[in-house]
Scaffold this motif. Structure first.
Motif, mmCIF file in Angstrom:
data_model
loop_
_atom_site.group_PDB
_atom_site.id
_atom_site.type_symbol
_atom_site.label_atom_id
_atom_site.label_comp_id
_atom_site.label_asym_id
_atom_site.label_seq_id
_atom_site.Cartn_x
_atom_site.Cartn_y
_atom_site.Cartn_z
ATOM 1 N N ASN A 130 0.817 -1.211 0.000
ATOM 2 C CA ASN A 130 0.000 0.000 0.000
ATOM 3 C C ASN A 130 0.852 1.263 0.000
ATOM 4 N N ILE A 131 2.018 1.200 0.651
ATOM 5 C CA ILE A 131 2.941 2.343 0.578
ATOM 6 C C ILE A 131 3.393 2.568 -0.862
ATOM 7 N N PHE A 132 3.704 1.473 -1.558
ATOM 8 C CA PHE A 132 4.111 1.585 -2.962
ATOM 9 C C PHE A 132 2.992 2.179 -3.811
ATOM 10 N N TYR A 133 1.752 1.733 -3.597
ATOM 11 C CA TYR A 133 0.626 2.263 -4.376
ATOM 12 C C TYR A 133 0.507 3.774 -4.196
ATOM 13 N N ARG A 134 0.593 4.213 -2.957
ATOM 14 C CA ARG A 134 0.441 5.648 -2.699
ATOM 15 C C ARG A 134 1.606 6.423 -3.309
ATOM 16 N N PHE A 135 2.800 5.860 -3.224
ATOM 17 C CA PHE A 135 3.978 6.508 -3.799
ATOM 18 C C PHE A 135 3.863 6.611 -5.318
ATOM 19 N N ILE A 136 3.415 5.544 -5.970
ATOM 20 C CA ILE A 136 3.357 5.500 -7.434
ATOM 21 C C ILE A 136 2.252 6.404 -7.971
ATOM 22 N N PHE A 137 1.058 6.281 -7.413
ATOM 23 C CA PHE A 137 -0.116 6.893 -8.029
ATOM 24 C C PHE A 137 -0.554 8.201 -7.384
ATOM 25 N N GLU A 138 0.067 8.609 -6.269
ATOM 26 C CA GLU A 138 -0.364 9.844 -5.612
ATOM 27 C C GLU A 138 0.789 10.825 -5.387
ATOM 28 N N THR A 139 1.758 10.453 -4.541
ATOM 29 C CA THR A 139 2.724 11.452 -4.066
ATOM 30 C C THR A 139 4.036 11.480 -4.829
ATOM 31 N N GLU A 140 4.542 10.328 -5.238
ATOM 32 C CA GLU A 140 5.884 10.182 -5.809
ATOM 33 C C GLU A 140 6.950 10.754 -4.868
ATOM 34 N N TYR B 151 8.603 9.602 -1.143
ATOM 35 C CA TYR B 151 8.699 8.736 0.030
ATOM 36 C C TYR B 151 10.164 8.408 0.206
ATOM 37 N N ASN B 152 10.659 8.586 1.416
ATOM 38 C CA ASN B 152 12.098 8.482 1.636
ATOM 39 C C ASN B 152 12.615 7.052 1.743
ATOM 40 N N GLY B 153 11.746 6.117 2.139
ATOM 41 C CA GLY B 153 12.239 4.785 2.455
ATOM 42 C C GLY B 153 11.986 3.715 1.419
ATOM 43 N N ILE B 154 11.734 4.086 0.168
ATOM 44 C CA ILE B 154 11.438 3.085 -0.864
ATOM 45 C C ILE B 154 12.619 2.137 -1.058
ATOM 46 N N ALA B 155 13.829 2.654 -1.093
ATOM 47 C CA ALA B 155 15.006 1.797 -1.307
ATOM 48 C C ALA B 155 15.151 0.789 -0.173
ATOM 49 N N GLU B 156 14.949 1.231 1.069
ATOM 50 C CA GLU B 156 15.089 0.324 2.215
ATOM 51 C C GLU B 156 13.997 -0.741 2.209
ATOM 52 N N LEU B 157 12.772 -0.357 1.879
ATOM 53 C CA LEU B 157 11.682 -1.336 1.808
ATOM 54 C C LEU B 157 11.951 -2.366 0.711
ATOM 55 N N LEU B 158 12.514 -1.920 -0.407
ATOM 56 C CA LEU B 158 12.845 -2.853 -1.490
ATOM 57 C C LEU B 158 13.978 -3.793 -1.097
ATOM 58 N N GLU B 159 14.907 -3.312 -0.268
ATOM 59 C CA GLU B 159 15.969 -4.204 0.213
ATOM 60 C C GLU B 159 15.382 -5.328 1.061
ATOM 61 N N ILE B 160 14.429 -4.989 1.914
ATOM 62 C CA ILE B 160 13.753 -6.016 2.718
ATOM 63 C C ILE B 160 13.026 -6.992 1.801
ATOM 64 N N LEU B 161 12.323 -6.460 0.811
ATOM 65 C CA LEU B 161 11.566 -7.314 -0.111
ATOM 66 C C LEU B 161 12.488 -8.218 -0.921
#
Length: 493
Positions: free
Chosen positions: A250-260, A262-272
């Motif tokens: 849901n964080i990714f959805y909001r980042f992609i389609f609304e705000t563009e 978000y500071n922690g996308i790289a860290e969340l992707l590392e976890i993923l």
């Protein structure tokens, strides 16, 4: 006597306030979201848990109290140690003012020493924590780390959007305490003494949701700790795994389609990336949908350079686990292919090479025509880095084998771009690489190459003939117009 009565009543009121807050943390109706400068609702809440949240998000209230010097635990009798430990935890719930280095100097140092002592106790496993101790420990952590994040740098400057790479790095002034609190939480999670059945009552969905929300912090040190802690929680608490994936989704959805933003996308992707690496085969439909609906659309944002390395790793992990996913991934890359951003095109071409390395022949055949049309456009790019990176694809042995197997389809698509580069690309390095690819195709199938080359020359000749006819037509029209002017005719539009 009067002073004793006042102090006793103060202790009772503080105790009742504490018991109310402790009871409230088990009510799923109150979820804390920590962005004062962002929207009040929490975008990372999965839909399945939306019915559990009824009140607006708010940060935890600071605990009122006094920071006092307490004796070290090792210097008191063993029966008194649990009570003293609880007193230290409650004292650490008092928040210090870090707006100035001159404020609360003594209190800050006392609290810092107490926090370090708690770290040492957890690490050494000095005594076994009771449920009450664990509850108070998590409550202390929550009070300290779940706070209103300051306005983002682009918001404080009054600009609607900005390049995250150009922003100054923000360092939280309260980090001397925050770092130790994060260390306490990390050591508590990883400790072999921590019973998951007990801990999950306090490290619950609400706690995890608020923890994930903190990834928007601008302080990179905090995001590193959050990454380590969330990864450990995912590994230790199996009950939280689907919830964590949905929250990140849901964080990714909001980042992609609304705000563009978000500071922690790289860290969340590392976890993923680590999570995807552990997916069992055959892969669940849920994971495939996550790839198509969340990961692939992350290519559309302007700030992709800040997290592309982690994103590319996640995408490649999916394709390596299930080669059939190469087709939707490549088509997704073509869908979001940049038009005018050359740096982004270079990133796409690098990722494309990694994906093609794990692609089998059947999946390659389903997307090779649109793929090589796009590669042809990249070959003719006036930006030499884009053209050069596209030509480097022919240095990959697996990709060359795929091209050789399907040369009858690919060569007619790509030959015009090669011909155009051979005739007049401005960059000598690109011209030389094109000549190498030209030679490679000739050696691969000389007869097919000559046939395609002749068709290309015939097409170019027809195009030149049409252009010549067009120019003759315009000249005739110009002559008619000039004659009309000489004869004094009036032309009506």
């Amino acid at each position: 006597m009067f002073n004793k009565i006042i102090k006793r009543s103060h202790r009772k009121s503080a105790k009742s306030e504490f018991s109310e807050i402790s009871a409230d943390r088990h009510r799923p109706a109150e979820v804390i979201v920590n962005h004062a400068s962002r929207t009040a609702t929490n975008p990372s809440t999965p839909k399945s848990d939306a019915h559990n949240i009824s009140s607006p998000a708010a940060a935890p209230l600071p605990i009122s109290g006094v920071i006092e010097m307490l004796p070290p635990l090792r210097e008191v009798a063993v029966p008194e140690q649990p009570n003293l430990f609880l007193r230290k935890i409650k004292m650490c719930c008092v928040l210090c003012d870090f707006s100035s280095t001159l404020k609360m100097i003594r209190e800050k140092e006392i609290k810092r020493q107490a926090l370090y002592e708690i770290v040492d106790i957890i690490q050494s496993g000095w005594f076994k924590f009771s449920e009450l101790m664990q509850e108070e420990l998590i409550r202390m952590v929550s009070v300290n780390i779940f706070r209103c994040l300051p306005p983002a740098s682009h918001e404080s400057r009054g600009t609607g959007s900005a390049d995250p790479e150009e922003d100054d790095t923000y360092l939280d002034p309260s980090w001397p305490h925050l770092q130790i609190v994060y260390e306490i939480l990390l050591r508590y999670i990883v400790s072999s003494e921590t019973d998951t059945r007990v801990a999950k009552r306090y490290v619950d969905h609400i706690f995890v949701l608020k923890l994930i929300d903190l990834f928007d912090s601008e302080d990179p040190r905090e995001r590193e700790y959050l990454k380590a802690i969330l990864h450990r929680i995912y590994g230790k608490f199996m009950v939280h795994r689907p919830f964590i994936r949905k929250a990140i989704n849901n964080i990714f959805y909001r980042f992609i389609f609304e705000t563009e933003r978000y500071n922690g996308i790289a860290e969340l992707l590392e976890i993923l990336g680590s999570i995807i690496n552990g997916f069992a085969l055959p892969m669940k439909e849920e994971h495939k949908l996550f790839l198509v609906r969340a990961l692939v659309p992350l290519h559309k944002t302007k700030s992709i350079a800040t997290y592309h390395q982690q994103l590319s790793y996640c995408i490649t992990q999916f394709v390596e686990k299930d080669y059939r996913l190469a087709d939707p991934v490549i088509k997704g890359l073509l869908k979001y292919w940049p038009v005018v951003n050359c740096q982004k095109e270079v990133l796409f071409l690098g990722e494309l090479e990694e994906v093609l390395e794990a692609t089998m022949s059947a999946e390659f055949q389903s997307c090779m025509v649109p793929l090589f049309r796009q590669i042809g456009r990249c070959l003719n790019s006036p930006n030499f880095q884009v053209a050069e990176r596209a030509l480097y694809l022919w240095n990959n042995e697996h990709i060359v084998n795929l091209i050789a197997q399907n040369r009858k389809v690919i060569l007619p698509v790509i030959i015009e771009a090669l011909e155009k580069n051979m005739k007049g690309h401005w960059n000598q390095a690109v011209h030389g690489l094109t000549a190498n690819v030209w030679k490679m195709f000739m050696e691969m199938d000389g007869e097919l190459f000559e046939e395609c080359h002749m068709r290309c020359l015939e097409k170019a000749a027809r195009a030149a003939e049409l252009e010549e006819q067009r120019e003759l037509t315009w000249k005739k029209l110009e002559a008619v117009a000039a004659q009309a002017v000489r004869d004094g005719m009036v032309l009506v539009n």
